[in-house]
Design an enzyme around this catalytic site. Structure first.
Site, mmCIF file in Angstrom:
data_model
loop_
_atom_site.group_PDB
_atom_site.id
_atom_site.type_symbol
_atom_site.label_atom_id
_atom_site.label_comp_id
_atom_site.label_asym_id
_atom_site.label_seq_id
_atom_site.Cartn_x
_atom_site.Cartn_y
_atom_site.Cartn_z
ATOM 1 N N HIS A 1 -31.007 -5.616 -23.508
ATOM 2 C CA HIS A 1 -29.918 -6.262 -22.771
ATOM 3 C C HIS A 1 -28.792 -5.251 -22.519
ATOM 4 C CE1 HIS A 1 -26.739 -9.069 -21.733
ATOM 5 N NE2 HIS A 1 -27.702 -9.926 -21.455
ATOM 6 N N GLU B 1 -30.093 -7.710 -14.181
ATOM 7 C CA GLU B 1 -28.732 -8.242 -14.323
ATOM 8 C C GLU B 1 -27.709 -7.138 -14.040
ATOM 9 O OE1 GLU B 1 -29.027 -11.644 -17.640
ATOM 10 O OE2 GLU B 1 -28.409 -9.726 -18.448
HETATM 11 O O1 G3P Z 1 -28.457 -12.507 -20.554
HETATM 12 C C1 G3P Z 1 -27.780 -13.274 -19.622
HETATM 13 C C2 G3P Z 1 -26.504 -12.698 -19.258
HETATM 14 O O2 G3P Z 1 -26.241 -11.380 -19.536
HETATM 15 C C3 G3P Z 1 -25.799 -13.263 -18.105
HETATM 16 O O3 G3P Z 1 -24.610 -13.711 -18.635
HETATM 17 O O4 G3P Z 1 -22.694 -15.158 -18.765
HETATM 18 O O5 G3P Z 1 -23.232 -14.004 -16.621
HETATM 19 O O6 G3P Z 1 -24.675 -15.871 -17.398
HETATM 20 P P1 G3P Z 1 -23.750 -14.741 -17.805
#
Ligand code: G3P
Length: 222
Positions: A93, A141
């Protein structure tokens, strides 16, 4: 596992720790039972055993160490996670980055043990590189959108589209998820329309006034 899937990363919010983690996992379980959509929880290590015992949804570790049995004080051993009932793990992550060599070791050991592996990546090129290691999922992400409330699938669709295309060229067995800023049904629908097979999300659900209502909204447009 049946797609589309929703993976809720509990991270280390107080709202998703300890007894609140159990309540949140039960909300995921009930939305999964009601809608038939696969809901998975990635919970803190100390919460794994209790949530596995008290719910029927798949539970992931948030991270596993690339170690073998023996002298590694403070680390967590994959064999022990398995004994405690995990179905798989997040790997790399953005909030807990690993070396390429360690990602490879962990993906290999999850594959040997038939666990789900979800390698998180930050852009299209790292997604392609991760796909070659043969995990179950690559979850892209963009770090700047994590926790922002601005959805990757709506604000940076080219990242999701580019990841889907390049991952499938690199390794057609690997499925793509996307995450960062996702919280609504429109965000999830946009992700699926771009070719993702699900989402990885956190704050939009964990910090919602009513997480179960937020989860029902998330899957309302599938
Ligand atoms: O692992 C999921 C994450 O990093 C996304 O976070 O709070 O933007 O949904 P968020």
């Amino acid at each position: 596992i049946k797609t589309p899937i929703v993976i809720l990363n509990f991270k280390t919010y107080l709202e998703s720790s300890g007894s609140k983690a159990l309540n949140l996992a039960k909300a995921l379980e009930s939305v999964s039972d009601e809608t038939g959509i696969s809901m998975i929880a990635a919970v803190q290590t100390v919460d794994i055993n209790r949530i596995v015992e008290e719910t029927n949804i798949p539970i992931l570790a948030q991270s596993i160490d690339a170690i073998s049995p023996g002298g590694h004080t403070g680390s967590n051993l994959i064999e022990n996670f398995i004994e405690n009932g995990i179905s798989g793990t997040l790997i790399n992550h953005s909030e807990n980055r690993l070396t390429l060599a360690d990602i490879d070791v962990i993906v290999k050991s999850t594959n040997e043990k038939n666990l789900l592996s979800v390698v998180c990546t930050n852009n299209v090129s790292t997604s392609m590189a991760a796909a070659v290691l043969n995990p179950s999922f690559v979850a892209v992400e963009p770090p700047e959108l994590i926790g922002s409330g601005i959805s990757v699938s709506q604000a940076e669709p080219e990242v999701v589209e580019g990841t889907v295309l390049n991952v499938s060229n690199a390794n057609k067995d690997v499925k793509v998820l996307c995450g960062a800023g996702i919280s609504t049904g429109d965000d999830m629908k946009a992700a699926l329309d771009l070719g993702a097979e699900g989402v990885l999300l956190a704050s939009g659900i964990i910090l919602a006034e009513n997480p179960k209502t937020a989860l029902l909204d998330l899957v309302s447009k599938i």
